[in-house]
Design a protein around this motif. Structure first.
Motif: not given
Ligand code: PEP
Ligand code: MN
Length: 352
Positions: A45, A98, A126-127, A156, A165
């Motif tokens: 990140t 990602r 991620i989302y 996330y 997560n």
């Protein structure tokens, strides 16, 4: 559709030839894995952290493949990564969370992999956006690479929990509904972020009919360059694996089948009643919308919403239906009611 249960294991990152070989040989001693994993290009990140050893790691992985006879898999994030792994005759890769979030990157990797028969495991983005996940899967399926499978690694967390997560199990379940033939593998290591929770997540994945698990292992997790809290030793992982219960998918037992058919019939009736009742409820919501329009009154009446929630939560028996669930359900219904009244009062603009 799952045939054999797939086990992918190995370190988060390839760190040295010794670490890769010690981990892979220990895994080979303790269990029968389907693929040995190790990341050589690590998406971090923020800069300044260990970003992987690069091409030399691919060389170590190809040695594992040749000398220990275990297929290997690593992460690719660019067309150049694809070129390098193909050069070393590695036929399996995963696309990280990602990367999956960016359709341009996914398409570039697809273009580089086209015609190579590379097997691709696609992690969820991620989302919690199932369409992005679906889109990446479709891009690979459309261009005819090798086999395409999915990896569920959680999403996330907007709120801190004991897990790194949030699993959102409903999302891989929806993915399975959309792609009934797709193999979905669970990655309990990245969901957990902590080795103490890995066994429970593995069991849940098996109970939800997932086709395999990807679990990070390191011969010495305490010296790992990345994700050290979630890595297990190969021996620990093999112990956890032995403790997992593989329940049958279904049962041919007459008693089971007839009881199940009966209960399902009842569920079907109730679901259709629920739909009819919701239809009735929304009709009344619309009538209220027209009334508000006529009298030039605002849509949201916060006092009413507050007292509605309070009375329903007070009414429900928490042992039978959790208040947490009821609140979520009321919020979904309320959101739809507001949307309908907005359409009535303001025309097509919706407030979604
Ligand atoms: C990994 O598998 O090591 C990894 C970086 O995964 P993710 O893309 O799921 O974060
Ligand atoms: Mn990792």
């Amino acid at each position: 559709m799952c045939d054999d249960f797939i086990i992918i294991s190995g370190p988060c990152s390839a760190e040295s030839e010794e670490q890769v070989f010690l981990t892979a040989s220990a895994l080979k001693t303790f269990m029968n894995i389907s693929y040995f994993r190790a990341g050589v290009w690590k998406p971090r990140t923020r800069p300044g952290y260990f970003e992987g050893v690069g091409e030399i790691g691919v060389k170590w992985l190809s040695k594992v493949q040749n000398e220990l006879g275990i297929p290997v898999v690593t992460e690719v994030a660019t067309p150049h990564h694809v070129e390098i792994i193909l050069k070393y005759e590695i036929k399996n890769c995963w696309i990280g969370a990602r990367t999956v979030a960016n359709p341009f990157s996914v398409q570039e990797i697809v273009d580089a992999a086209k015609g190579s028969y590379l097997n691709v495991f696609i992690k969820n983005p991620i989302y919690p956006d199932i369409d992005l996940w679906t889109g990446a899967i479709e891009r690979f399926m459309k261009f005819g690479v090798g086999n395409v499978a999915a990896i569920h690694r959680g999403f996330y967390p907007y709120q801190k929990t004991h897990l790194r997560n949030v699993p959102h199990w409903e999302i891989p379940i929806e993915l399975a509904r959309r792609f009934p033939d797709l193999k979905i593998i669970c990655d309990p290591s990245h969901i957990a972020g902590d080795r103490r929770f890995i066994a429970d997540i593995c069991q849940k994945a098996i109970d939800l009919n997932m086709c395999g698990i990807m679990v990070e292992t390191h011969y010495k997790p305490e010296i790992a360059c990345s994700d050290k809290n979630q890595q297990l030793t190969p021996e620990e992982f093999s112990e956890i694996f032995k403790s997992l219960i593989f329940r049958q998918k279904s049962s041919a037992d007459f008693d089971y089948k007839s009881n199940l058919a009966n209960l399902r019939e009842k569920i079907d009736v109730i679901d259709f009643q629920l739909i009819d009742m919701l239809e009735h409820r929304f009709k009344i919501v619309d009538e209220i919308g027209f009334l508000k329009k006529k009298h030039n009154v605002k849509i949201l009446q916060i006092d009413r919403w507050k007292s509605m929630v309070e009375s329903r939560l007070k009414y429900v028996n928490n042992d039978k239906i959790s208040r947490d669930f009821l609140l979520k359900l009321l919020q979904i219904i309320h959101k739809e009611s507001i949307k309908r009244q907005n359409e009535i009062i303001n025309g097509e603009n919706n407030l979604d």
